[in-house]
Design a protein around this motif. Structure first.
Motif, PDB file in Angstrom:
ATOM      1  N   GLU A   7      40.119  34.482  45.785  1.00 45.32           N
ATOM      2  CA  GLU A   7      38.684  34.290  46.382  1.00 45.32           C
ATOM      3  C   GLU A   7      38.631  32.836  46.485  1.00 45.32           C
ATOM      4  O   GLU A   7      37.721  32.534  47.476  1.00 45.32           O
ATOM      5  N   GLU A   8      38.680  31.980  45.597  1.00 46.97           N
ATOM      6  CA  GLU A   8      38.449  30.306  45.705  1.00 46.97           C
ATOM      7  C   GLU A   8      39.034  29.941  46.990  1.00 46.97           C
ATOM      8  O   GLU A   8      38.551  29.165  47.665  1.00 46.97           O
ATOM      9  N   SER A   9      40.148  30.395  47.377  1.00 47.24           N
ATOM     10  CA  SER A   9      40.874  29.926  48.706  1.00 47.24           C
ATOM     11  C   SER A   9      39.993  30.266  49.968  1.00 47.24           C
ATOM     12  O   SER A   9      40.128  29.757  50.772  1.00 47.24           O
ATOM     13  N   ALA A  10      39.834  31.539  49.844  1.00 48.11           N
ATOM     14  CA  ALA A  10      39.040  32.257  50.744  1.00 48.11           C
ATOM     15  C   ALA A  10      37.860  31.581  51.272  1.00 48.11           C
ATOM     16  O   ALA A  10      37.305  31.404  52.497  1.00 48.11           O
ATOM     17  N   LYS A  11      36.986  31.377  49.980  1.00 48.64           N
ATOM     18  CA  LYS A  11      35.688  30.440  50.097  1.00 48.64           C
ATOM     19  C   LYS A  11      36.098  29.153  50.959  1.00 48.64           C
ATOM     20  O   LYS A  11      35.173  28.815  51.781  1.00 48.64           O
TER      21      LYS A  11
ATOM     22  N   LYS B  86      31.094  37.327  49.108  1.00 48.55           N
ATOM     23  CA  LYS B  86      31.371  38.609  48.853  1.00 48.55           C
ATOM     24  C   LYS B  86      32.712  38.998  49.675  1.00 48.55           C
ATOM     25  O   LYS B  86      33.466  39.665  49.105  1.00 48.55           O
ATOM     26  N   ARG B  87      32.874  38.608  50.819  1.00 49.42           N
ATOM     27  CA  ARG B  87      34.119  38.821  51.557  1.00 49.42           C
ATOM     28  C   ARG B  87      35.207  38.025  50.870  1.00 49.42           C
ATOM     29  O   ARG B  87      36.288  38.689  50.935  1.00 49.42           O
ATOM     30  N   ALA B  88      35.230  36.993  50.583  1.00 49.92           N
ATOM     31  CA  ALA B  88      36.160  36.356  49.662  1.00 49.92           C
ATOM     32  C   ALA B  88      36.515  37.082  48.569  1.00 49.92           C
ATOM     33  O   ALA B  88      37.852  37.208  48.441  1.00 49.92           O
ATOM     34  N   ALA B  89      35.517  37.586  47.734  1.00 51.87           N
ATOM     35  CA  ALA B  89      35.993  38.799  46.573  1.00 51.87           C
ATOM     36  C   ALA B  89      36.700  39.783  47.066  1.00 51.87           C
ATOM     37  O   ALA B  89      37.879  40.354  46.456  1.00 51.87           O
ATOM     38  N   GLN B  90      36.140  40.274  48.295  1.00 57.37           N
ATOM     39  CA  GLN B  90      36.985  41.536  48.737  1.00 57.37           C
ATOM     40  C   GLN B  90      38.304  41.153  49.062  1.00 57.37           C
ATOM     41  O   GLN B  90      39.394  42.150  49.000  1.00 57.37           O
TER      42      GLN B  90
END
Length: 62
Positions: free
Chosen positions: A21-25, A32-36
């Motif tokens: 999630e942190e990498s996606a952010k 929200k999308r990063a968590a998904q």
């Protein structure tokens, strides 16, 4: 247990999802999308909550 609850995941799976999630952010995705993305990746790799079951028998065939 409510739908979407992460209660049954192992601490390792939760940690992996958080790192993803942190990498996606950092790549510009919304929170929200990063968590998904994080949880979808963990589910894909481990087969969902708990550990992935082994395929096949553990007994040797003679």
């Amino acid at each position: 247990m409510a739908r979407g609850s992460k209660e049954k995941y192992t601490s390792k799976q939760k940690r992996q999802a958080h790192h993803i999630e942190e990498s996606a952010k950092k790549q510009g995705y919304s929170t929200k999308r990063a968590a998904q993305i994080g949880w979808a990746t963990v589910n894909k790799e481990t087969g969902g909550a708990g550990k992935k079951k082994r395929k096949g028998s553990s007994h040797a065939v003679h």
